[in-house]
Design an enzyme around this catalytic site. Structure first.
Site, PDB file in Angstrom:
ATOM      1  N   LYS A 169       5.151  -1.824   7.255  1.00  0.00           N
ATOM      2  CA  LYS A 169       3.255  -1.469   7.126  1.00  0.00           C
ATOM      3  C   LYS A 169       1.844  -2.066   6.793  1.00  0.00           C
ATOM      4  O   LYS A 169       1.720  -2.172   7.257  1.00  0.00           O
ATOM      5  CB  LYS A 169       4.047   0.627   7.729  1.00  0.00           C
ATOM      6  CG  LYS A 169       2.301   0.569   7.727  1.00  0.00           C
ATOM      7  CD  LYS A 169       1.899   0.684   9.049  1.00  0.00           C
ATOM      8  CE  LYS A 169       0.640   2.030   9.777  1.00  0.00           C
ATOM      9  NZ  LYS A 169       0.658   2.969   9.888  1.00  0.00           N
ATOM     10  N   LYS A 237      -7.339   2.618   2.358  1.00  0.00           N
ATOM     11  CA  LYS A 237      -6.974   3.472   1.464  1.00  0.00           C
ATOM     12  C   LYS A 237      -5.358   2.661   2.230  1.00  0.00           C
ATOM     13  O   LYS A 237      -4.871   1.896   0.779  1.00  0.00           O
ATOM     14  CB  LYS A 237      -5.908   4.893   2.349  1.00  0.00           C
ATOM     15  CG  LYS A 237      -4.769   5.120   1.737  1.00  0.00           C
ATOM     16  CD  LYS A 237      -4.225   6.004   2.322  1.00  0.00           C
ATOM     17  CE  LYS A 237      -3.063   5.592   3.798  1.00  0.00           C
ATOM     18  NZ  LYS A 237      -2.740   6.667   4.645  1.00  0.00           N
TER      19      LYS A 237
END
Length: 281
Positions: A169, A237
């Site tokens: 991811k 992030k």
């Protein structure tokens, strides 16, 4: 599908439509969200829990979709106080591999099972049940979760032990962050040369440079409407998580500088492609 009871914690932009798909499929479902109003439209067909404890005690398999490391740790600190022997936890959040592995190891000590299962796709694929799900964990645990993951996604990739789903991811979001900054810069460049934005985006999308990533942001760029499907702050992030995991490349330095500056300038709550508004300043 067997008759296991399912819990879902975290009803944000992604979690809400994902939990709704489980509900629509007729799964025995309990939900919890700290902002309880986000669970209002589950009251008719599912159990809305007032606490993490109530949800976990009422569920056999628990899905979590949380914002960041801090949210993950806060929820699982509560969970680890409970009797969770035999329960399976499937975390679909995008968090650091370190935080995920810490949670997974703590759950195993308590004789529970854990899969990291982050997703590729934003709110539209979440609503359509067409996410790509990247998983890390033991095969037997994946098999137990798979009937429910198939409701949530069109593709389930088992990539190895705990942490490998998150590794994939972070890699794919690193790539997508380069696409969105590149797309925003290209659109601004063509704007400056007098090319109609809609025409330029059609050319991009119909050529080898087009992709699902460019197509999904086209209407936002044309309408200049940057309501968040995936917020810029979340991409920042993820870029920082990738850096901490070892992505130390020429582009990574530029990406961090740009997305951080966009956040500092007040664009963090906009959709990630809203980075165009920072770049044109």
């Amino acid at each position: 599908m067997n008759s296991e009871k399912i819990g879902f914690i975290g009803l944000g932009n992604m979690g809400h439509p994902m939990a709704k798909n489980l509900e629509k499929a007729g799964v025995p479902l309990s939900v919890f969200n700290r902002t309880i109003e986000k669970a209002d439209d589950f009251k008719e067909k599912s159990k809305v829990c007032k606490s993490v404890t109530e949800l976990v005690e009422n569920s056999d398999i628990i899905f979590t979709m949380l914002t960041n490391d801090d949210a993950l740790k806060a929820v699982y600190e509560e969970i680890l106080k409970l009797n969770i022997t035999g329960k399976l936890f499937v975390d679909m959040s995008t968090v650091s591999p370190e935080a995920s592995n810490e949670v997974g190891n703590a759950l195993k000590i308590k004789e529970a099972s854990f899969i990291d299962a982050p997703v590729a796709g934003s709110t539209k694929p979440a609503a359509e049940g067409t996410l790509i799900i990247m998983t890390g964990g033991e095969e037997k645990d994946l098999q137990r979760a798979e009937p429910y993951l198939q409701i949530l996604g069109k593709s389930i990739k088992h990539l190895g032990k705990n942490g490998k789903g998150l590794a994939a991811k972070l890699s794919v979001n690193y790539f997508i962050s380069t696409i969105y900054q590149g797309l925003a810069e290209t659109v601004l460049f063509s704007d400056s040369l007098g090319i109609d934005r809609k025409d330029m985006l059609e050319i991009i999308n119909e050529s080898a440079s087009g992709s699902g990533a460019t197509k999904v942001k086209t209407q936002l760029l044309v309408d200049e409407n940057f309501a968040p499907a995936f917020a810029l702050d979340l991409m920042l992030k993820d870029i920082l998580l990738a850096k901490n995991a070892g992505a130390d490349y020429p582009l990574s330095k530029t990406l961090i500088e740009t997305y951080q500056a966009a956040h500092d300038a007040g664009f963090g709550k906009d959709d990630v492609i809203g980075i165009i508004n920072y770049l044109k300043k």
